[in-house]
Design a protein around this motif. Structure first.
Motif, short mmCIF file in Angstrom:
data_model
loop_
_atom_site.label_atom_id
_atom_site.label_comp_id
_atom_site.label_asym_id
_atom_site.label_seq_id
_atom_site.Cartn_x
_atom_site.Cartn_y
_atom_site.Cartn_z
N GLU A 30 9.48 -14.50 -0.49
CA GLU A 30 9.13 -13.98 0.83
C GLU A 30 8.98 -12.47 0.81
OE1 GLU A 30 12.01 -15.29 3.65
OE2 GLU A 30 11.62 -17.41 3.26
N ILE A 31 9.89 -11.79 0.11
CA ILE A 31 9.84 -10.33 0.03
C ILE A 31 8.58 -9.89 -0.71
CG2 ILE A 31 10.96 -8.30 -0.98
CD1 ILE A 31 13.65 -9.71 -0.40
N ILE A 32 8.26 -10.56 -1.80
CA ILE A 32 7.06 -10.22 -2.57
C ILE A 32 5.81 -10.45 -1.72
CG2 ILE A 32 5.62 -10.93 -4.52
CD1 ILE A 32 8.24 -11.40 -6.07
N ALA A 33 5.76 -11.54 -0.99
CA ALA A 33 4.60 -11.82 -0.13
C ALA A 33 4.44 -10.76 0.96
CB ALA A 33 4.72 -13.21 0.49
N GLU A 34 5.55 -10.31 1.55
CA GLU A 34 5.51 -9.27 2.57
C GLU A 34 5.01 -7.95 1.98
OE1 GLU A 34 9.37 -9.01 4.29
OE2 GLU A 34 9.25 -10.99 5.24
N GLN A 35 5.50 -7.59 0.79
CA GLN A 35 5.07 -6.35 0.15
C GLN A 35 3.59 -6.40 -0.22
OE1 GLN A 35 7.78 -5.74 -3.08
NE2 GLN A 35 9.27 -4.67 -1.80
N GLU A 36 3.12 -7.54 -0.71
CA GLU A 36 1.71 -7.68 -1.04
C GLU A 36 0.84 -7.55 0.20
OE1 GLU A 36 1.42 -11.40 -3.07
OE2 GLU A 36 1.98 -10.53 -5.02
N ALA A 37 1.30 -8.11 1.32
CA ALA A 37 0.54 -8.00 2.56
C ALA A 37 0.48 -6.54 3.03
CB ALA A 37 1.16 -8.88 3.64
N GLU A 38 1.60 -5.82 2.91
CA GLU A 38 1.62 -4.40 3.29
C GLU A 38 0.70 -3.58 2.39
OE1 GLU A 38 5.52 -2.71 3.56
OE2 GLU A 38 6.27 -4.40 4.72
N GLU A 39 0.73 -3.85 1.08
CA GLU A 39 -0.13 -3.13 0.15
C GLU A 39 -1.60 -3.44 0.41
OE1 GLU A 39 1.18 -4.08 -3.78
OE2 GLU A 39 3.05 -2.96 -3.56
N GLU A 40 -1.90 -4.67 0.75
CA GLU A 40 -3.27 -5.06 1.05
C GLU A 40 -3.81 -4.29 2.26
OE1 GLU A 40 -6.97 -7.02 1.12
OE2 GLU A 40 -5.46 -7.02 -0.46
N MET A 41 -2.96 -4.08 3.26
CA MET A 41 -3.40 -3.37 4.45
C MET A 41 -3.62 -1.88 4.18
SD MET A 41 -3.96 -5.67 6.53
CE MET A 41 -4.34 -4.77 7.99
N GLN A 42 -3.05 -1.34 3.11
CA GLN A 42 -3.22 0.07 2.78
C GLN A 42 -4.44 0.31 1.89
OE1 GLN A 42 -1.56 2.42 4.28
NE2 GLN A 42 -0.45 0.85 5.38
N THR A 43 -5.04 -0.74 1.36
CA THR A 43 -6.22 -0.58 0.51
C THR A 43 -7.46 -0.44 1.38
OG1 THR A 43 -6.61 -2.96 0.36
CG2 THR A 43 -5.19 -1.97 -1.34
N PHE A 44 -8.55 -0.02 0.76
CA PHE A 44 -9.81 0.11 1.48
C PHE A 44 -10.26 -1.23 2.04
CE2 PHE A 44 -14.49 0.19 1.49
CZ PHE A 44 -14.68 1.21 2.41
N ARG A 45 -10.11 -2.27 1.24
CA ARG A 45 -10.51 -3.61 1.67
C ARG A 45 -9.69 -4.07 2.89
NH1 ARG A 45 -10.52 -8.95 -2.18
NH2 ARG A 45 -11.19 -10.40 -0.60
N GLY A 46 -8.37 -3.82 2.84
CA GLY A 46 -7.52 -4.20 3.95
C GLY A 46 -7.84 -3.43 5.22
N ARG A 47 -8.15 -2.15 5.06
CA ARG A 47 -8.52 -1.35 6.23
C ARG A 47 -9.82 -1.84 6.83
NH1 ARG A 47 -6.98 4.85 4.56
NH2 ARG A 47 -4.74 4.50 4.56
N CYS A 48 -10.78 -2.19 5.97
CA CYS A 48 -12.05 -2.72 6.46
C CYS A 48 -11.84 -4.04 7.20
CB CYS A 48 -13.03 -2.90 5.32
SG CYS A 48 -13.65 -1.36 4.64
N LYS A 49 -11.01 -4.91 6.65
CA LYS A 49 -10.71 -6.19 7.33
C LYS A 49 -10.10 -5.94 8.70
CE LYS A 49 -9.82 -9.29 3.44
NZ LYS A 49 -8.75 -10.06 2.77
N ARG A 50 -9.15 -5.01 8.76
CA ARG A 50 -8.48 -4.72 10.03
C ARG A 50 -9.49 -4.19 11.04
NH1 ARG A 50 -4.45 -1.41 8.43
NH2 ARG A 50 -5.65 0.46 8.81
N ILE A 51 -10.41 -3.34 10.61
CA ILE A 51 -11.40 -2.78 11.52
C ILE A 51 -12.35 -3.87 12.00
CG2 ILE A 51 -13.41 -1.25 11.64
CD1 ILE A 51 -11.83 0.65 9.75
N LEU A 52 -12.85 -4.71 11.08
CA LEU A 52 -13.82 -5.73 11.45
C LEU A 52 -13.23 -6.85 12.30
CD1 LEU A 52 -15.82 -5.99 8.12
CD2 LEU A 52 -16.52 -4.89 10.24
#
Length: 95
Positions: A30-52
């Motif tokens: 669970e901790i690893i999955a949460e950290q991966e989700a946080e890291e994904e949101m900090q990447t360019f791809r994650g930011r683009c997903k959040r915007i779209l």
């Protein structure tokens, strides 16, 4: 409250073992999955997903640009300015 991955029984975050089926919960996964989700949101791809996926793309894009601009130092702003001026000079010289 989360659910047991085996039987789907509601559980507390403090529990280490499911009272219904007796399986142990994996906190590390669970901790690893949460950290991966946080890291994904900090990447360019994650930011683009959040915007779209936001309701107001224009507002979200402007907010993201504002955050990036606030993170830059004066030296970084000057470097971007010099790059834009250089590119503009190249384009004008070619025309």
């Amino acid at each position: 409250m989360n659910k047991c991955p085996v039987c789907g029984h509601q559980r507390n975050d403090r529990d280490m073992k499911c009272p219904e089926c007796g399986s142990f919960y994996s906190k590390i996964a669970e901790i690893i999955a949460e950290q991966e989700a946080e890291e994904e949101m900090q990447t360019f791809r994650g930011r683009c997903k959040r915007i779209l996926h936001s309701g107001n793309v224009k507002h979200e894009l402007l907010a993201e640009l504002r955050l990036m601009r606030e993170g830059l130092t004066n030296r970084g702003m000057f470097a971007l300015f010099v790059i834009f001026v250089f590119v503009f000079a190249l384009v004008v010289s070619v025309l």
